[in-house]
Design an enzyme around this catalytic site. Structure first.
Site, PDB file in Angstrom:
ATOM      1  N   SER A 113      35.184 -27.077  39.230  1.00 58.93           N
ATOM      2  CA  SER A 113      34.285 -27.011  40.380  1.00 58.93           C
ATOM      3  C   SER A 113      33.547 -25.684  40.309  1.00 58.93           C
ATOM      4  O   SER A 113      33.913 -24.787  39.535  1.00 58.93           O
ATOM      5  CB  SER A 113      35.054 -27.104  41.700  1.00 58.93           C
ATOM      6  OG  SER A 113      35.766 -25.904  41.945  1.00 58.93           O
TER       7      SER A 113
ATOM      8  N   THR B 284      43.367 -18.510  40.139  1.00 57.88           N
ATOM      9  CA  THR B 284      43.809 -19.876  40.418  1.00 57.88           C
ATOM     10  C   THR B 284      44.233 -20.569  39.132  1.00 57.88           C
ATOM     11  O   THR B 284      43.623 -20.364  38.067  1.00 57.88           O
ATOM     12  CB  THR B 284      42.698 -20.697  41.093  1.00 57.88           C
ATOM     13  OG1 THR B 284      43.092 -22.079  41.172  1.00 57.88           O
ATOM     14  CG2 THR B 284      41.393 -20.619  40.327  1.00 57.88           C
TER      15      THR B 284
ATOM     16  N   TYR C 292      33.646 -23.499  42.534  1.00 61.18           N
ATOM     17  CA  TYR C 292      34.636 -22.512  42.987  1.00 61.18           C
ATOM     18  C   TYR C 292      35.500 -22.045  41.824  1.00 61.18           C
ATOM     19  O   TYR C 292      35.673 -20.842  41.591  1.00 61.18           O
ATOM     20  CB  TYR C 292      35.516 -23.110  44.092  1.00 61.18           C
ATOM     21  CG  TYR C 292      36.862 -22.445  44.196  1.00 61.18           C
ATOM     22  CD1 TYR C 292      36.987 -21.175  44.759  1.00 61.18           C
ATOM     23  CD2 TYR C 292      38.013 -23.065  43.701  1.00 61.18           C
ATOM     24  CE1 TYR C 292      38.227 -20.552  44.837  1.00 61.18           C
ATOM     25  CE2 TYR C 292      39.247 -22.448  43.783  1.00 61.18           C
ATOM     26  CZ  TYR C 292      39.354 -21.193  44.346  1.00 61.18           C
ATOM     27  OH  TYR C 292      40.572 -20.579  44.413  1.00 61.18           O
ATOM     28  N   HIS C 293      36.088 -22.983  41.091  1.00 64.06           N
ATOM     29  CA  HIS C 293      36.946 -22.611  39.979  1.00 64.06           C
ATOM     30  C   HIS C 293      36.169 -21.831  38.919  1.00 64.06           C
ATOM     31  O   HIS C 293      36.708 -20.906  38.298  1.00 64.06           O
ATOM     32  CB  HIS C 293      37.582 -23.859  39.361  1.00 64.06           C
ATOM     33  CG  HIS C 293      38.588 -24.524  40.245  1.00 64.06           C
ATOM     34  ND1 HIS C 293      38.316 -25.703  40.919  1.00 64.06           N
ATOM     35  CD2 HIS C 293      39.853 -24.182  40.584  1.00 64.06           C
ATOM     36  CE1 HIS C 293      39.377 -26.057  41.622  1.00 64.06           C
ATOM     37  NE2 HIS C 293      40.328 -25.148  41.436  1.00 64.06           N
TER      38      HIS C 293
ATOM     39  N   LYS D 150      36.019 -18.198  39.696  1.00 62.95           N
ATOM     40  CA  LYS D 150      37.257 -17.511  39.343  1.00 62.95           C
ATOM     41  C   LYS D 150      37.301 -17.185  37.846  1.00 62.95           C
ATOM     42  O   LYS D 150      37.820 -16.134  37.441  1.00 62.95           O
ATOM     43  CB  LYS D 150      38.459 -18.377  39.716  1.00 62.95           C
ATOM     44  CG  LYS D 150      38.647 -18.593  41.207  1.00 62.95           C
ATOM     45  CD  LYS D 150      39.108 -17.323  41.903  1.00 62.95           C
ATOM     46  CE  LYS D 150      39.606 -17.613  43.304  1.00 62.95           C
ATOM     47  NZ  LYS D 150      40.162 -16.427  43.981  1.00 62.95           N
TER      48      LYS D 150
ATOM     49  N   TYR E  71      44.325 -39.465  46.214  1.00 56.68           N
ATOM     50  CA  TYR E  71      43.056 -39.612  45.508  1.00 56.68           C
ATOM     51  C   TYR E  71      43.269 -40.367  44.203  1.00 56.68           C
ATOM     52  O   TYR E  71      44.015 -39.916  43.321  1.00 56.68           O
ATOM     53  CB  TYR E  71      42.447 -38.248  45.196  1.00 56.68           C
ATOM     54  CG  TYR E  71      42.004 -37.448  46.412  1.00 56.68           C
ATOM     55  CD1 TYR E  71      42.035 -37.981  47.695  1.00 56.68           C
ATOM     56  CD2 TYR E  71      41.552 -36.135  46.272  1.00 56.68           C
ATOM     57  CE1 TYR E  71      41.635 -37.259  48.795  1.00 56.68           C
ATOM     58  CE2 TYR E  71      41.134 -35.392  47.375  1.00 56.68           C
ATOM     59  CZ  TYR E  71      41.186 -35.962  48.636  1.00 56.68           C
ATOM     60  OH  TYR E  71      40.784 -35.233  49.727  1.00 56.68           O
TER      61      TYR E  71
ATOM     62  N   VAL F 234      35.890 -34.966  40.149  1.00 46.20           N
ATOM     63  CA  VAL F 234      35.780 -35.366  38.743  1.00 46.20           C
ATOM     64  C   VAL F 234      36.949 -34.706  38.021  1.00 46.20           C
ATOM     65  O   VAL F 234      36.917 -33.513  37.718  1.00 46.20           O
ATOM     66  CB  VAL F 234      34.434 -34.924  38.140  1.00 46.20           C
ATOM     67  CG1 VAL F 234      34.378 -35.280  36.656  1.00 46.20           C
ATOM     68  CG2 VAL F 234      33.278 -35.572  38.885  1.00 46.20           C
TER      69      VAL F 234
END
Length: 482
Positions: A261, A226, A263-264, A267, A337, A409
Site C-alpha cells: 500500500s 512495519t 502507507y507501507h 515505511k 477478507y 490486493v
C-alpha cells in the site's frame, strides 16, 4: 494571515495550481492550499508561522526540572538514554508507550500535532473507548504519579518547530510513532496517498536532521516500522537483513521489500533514509518492524478512565483482532477478507511498550542501523476468527463468520515464516494470546458496545478503486484533506 513563500515560488491565480519549481516545498505547500477542514487550515498555518506556538509546558503548571544531560558516548555500553521524546505520543501505541516509559523512570516528553483526532472527525469515525484530550490525559497522569510529561504540540514536517522542541527538551532518545499508520487510509484517494507519504517520509527526514544537528548525531532513534514492508515472500523473513550468494559471491544485504500500500511504501522509504543517515552521519537507529497490535489496556492506561487508550474498530483504522472482538460483541458476523489465509505477526499492546523500552535500554551503536521484527505470534485471519468464535460462545454470544470481497490486493493463501528472536534475546517477556486475554478483550468490547457505529464496520476502501478524485466520507460529506 499572509503566507510567506520562498522567492522561487510562483502561484497562478488558480489556487490549486503551483508551478513545479521545487517539488519538495511544493508538496508541503499544497497541503495548506487544498485543506478544506478549518481545523487543518489552522494546523497548517501554524506550520509556517514565524512565531511558533510551542507548547513546551508541562500538563500542569508545575515546571519540569530538566536533569543534567547524560554524556553521550559512541559506545552503546556507556550510552544509556534517560530523556525520551515520544513523537506521536497521543496515538494508540504512542500514548501507551509514553506512560510506560514515564512509569519506568524515564524523563518523557510528547510531541504530537493531534492530526489523528482531526481525521476521526473528517471521516465520521470514533474510538470505541471515550478518550480524553491530550492535555487532560497529561494532567491526570501528573496528579496520579507526580510525573510530568511536557507537551510539544506541533508538526514535525515543520522543521523550525521540531528544532525548537529538540533544543528545549534535549532528547537522548526519540521514539518515532508520528506517522499516518493506516494502509486503508492511504488508499482512499490521491489526496490521502500523497498526504501519507509526505507526512511520513518528510517527517522522518526532519527527525534525522534534527538528531544530526541538535544532538551531534548521538541521540538514539527508535522508529516504528512495519512487518508489512516485507510483504509475503515464499521464503523465511529475516530480521532486516539477508545473506545471499550470487554467482559465487556472498554479501549481507537489506531484506527485499514488497510493500502492499502507499502507507507501507512510506515505511520502506523511511527505512532506506534512516539506513543512509546512519551510514553517512554516524547516527544510531533501531527500526522496529511491528506486527498487528491488539488490545487496549496497559498497566498505566488502566490506572484511571482519563488515561484510557483508544480502540479502533472501523474498516480504516481498526486492526483485525480488535475489529473481530467488537463485531462479535454487537452480533455482527466477523468479516473475513476473501479466503482468510492472510497470515501476519501479532502482539499485545503491552508487548509494544515493552519492546520499545528494551530498544531504548539497549541502544544501537554509533553508525548502526539495526532492525528488530516486533511481534510474538503468527495467525491467519481464519485463525483469529476461530479464536474469537470460541471465546464468544464462552461469553454467551452467537458468533458468525462471513467472507467478504477482499478490498486489498494481496495473496489470500501464502507461506509465512518471519524470524523474531532479537527482542526475545534482549529479555522480552511476551503476553501470548491465551484464552483469558482474549476473553478480557472481548469483555472490554462488550462493555462499550453501545458506542459502536454499525455503519463503520464493513470495509469501504478498495485498493483498485482508488481515484484522483477526493472520496466522500460515509456521511456523504466530501472531506477533502489535501
Amino acid at each position: 494571515m499572509a503566507l510567506l513563500l520562498p522567492a522561487s515560488f510562483t502561484i497562478s491565480p488558480l489556487i490549486n495550481h503551483i508551478e513545479p519549481i521545487q517539488p519538495l516545498t511544493q508538496c508541503a505547500f499544497l497541503s495548506s492550499l487544498q485543506t478544506s477542514s478549518s481545523s487543518f487550515k489552522h494546523l497548517n498555518a501554524q506550520r509556517r508561522r514565524k512565531s511558533l506556538t510551542l507548547k513546551a509546558s508541562a500538563a500542569t503548571t508545575t515546571p519540569t526540572k530538566k536533569p543534567e544531560t547524560t554524556h553521550l558516548s559512541s559506545s552503546s555500553e556507556t550510552f544509556k538514554p534517560k530523556r525520551v521524546m515520544v513523537i506521536g505520543g497521543d496515538g494508540y501505541c504512542g500514548w501507551a508507550t509514553a506512560l510506560h516509559l514515564s512509569n519506568k523512570g524515564y524523563e518523557v516528553a510528547i510531541l504530537d500535532n493531534l492530526v489523528r483526532r482531526h481525521i476521526d472527525e473528517q471521516l465520521g469515525i470514533h474510538s470505541l473507548t471515550p478518550i480524553s484530550s491530550i492535555h487532560v490525559r497529561a494532567k491526570r497522569w501528573a496528579q496520579l504519579t507526580n510525573k510530568h510529561i511536557p507537551l510539544f504540540i506541533g508538526d514535525i514536517c515543520d522543521f523550525e518547530f521540531l528544532s525548537e522542541a529538540f533544543k528545549a527538551f534535549e532528547p537522548e532518545a526519540v521514539v518515532h510513532f508520528g506517522e499516518q499508520r493506516s494502509a486503508p487510509y492511504s488508499m482512499i484517494d490521491r489526496g490521502r496517498a500523497v498526504y501519507t507519504q509526505h507526512n511520513n517520509v518528510i517527517g522522518t527526514l526532519n527527525a534525522l536532521f534534527a538528531i544530526k544537528e541538535f544532538s551531534e548525531g548521538q541521540c538514539h532513534l527508535v522508529k516504528l516500522g512495519t512487518m508489512g514492508e516485507y510483504g509475503t515472500p515464499n521464503i523465511d523473513i529475516e530480521e532486516g537483513y539477508i545473506t545471499i550468494t550470487h554467482n559465487g559471491r556472498t554479501d549481507t544485504l537489506p531484506y527485499p521489500k514488497q510493500a502492499s500500500s502507499f502507507y507501507h511504501l512510506s515505511k520502506v522509504h523511511d527505512s532506506h533514509n534512516i539506513a543512509f543517515a546512519c551510514k553517512a552521519w554516524g547516527l544510531r537507529a533501531t527500526d522496529l518492524n511491528q506486527g498487528v497490535v491488539y488490545g487496549v489496556r496497559t498497566e498505566e492506561t488502566a490506572m484511571h478512565e482519563e488515561l484510557c487508550n483508544r480502540l479502533d474498530y472501523d474498516g480504516v483504522f481498526g486492526t483485525a483482532l480488535n475489529r473481530f472482538c467488537v463485531q462479535a460483541a454487537v452480533g455482527h458476523p466477523l468479516t473475513v477478507y476473501g479466503k482468510g489465509g492472510q497470515t501476519r505477526g501479532y502482539l499485545d499492546i503491552r508487548d509494544t511498550v515493552q519492546c520499545v523500552e528494551l530498544a531504548i535500554a539497549n541502544p544501537a551503536k554509533s553508525s548502526e542501523f539495526r532492525v528488530f521484527n516486533q511481534f510474538t505470534e503468527q495467525f491467519s485471519v481464519n485463525d483469529l476468527a476461530r479464536l474469537v468464535t470460541i471465546a464468544g460462545k464462552k461469553a454467551g454470544l452467537e458468533v458468525q463468520t462471513t467472507s467478504v470481497p477482499n478490498p486489498r490486493v494481496e495473496a489470500e493463501e501464502h507461506y509465512y515464516n518471519a524470524k523474531h528472536t532479537k527482542l526475545m534475546e534482549l529479555g522480552l517477556e511476551p503476553h501470548l494470546l491465551s484464552d483469558s486475554l482474549l476473553d478480557s478483550l472481548l469483555n472490554f468490547a462488550m462493555q462499550y458496545k453501545d458506542r459502536v457505529d454499525m455503519s463503520q464496520i464493513m470495509p469501504a476502501v478498495s485498493w483498485k478503486a482508488i481515484s484522483a478524485k477526493p472520496k466522500a466520507a460515509p456521511t456523504t460529506i466530501v472531506s477533502r484533506l489535501w
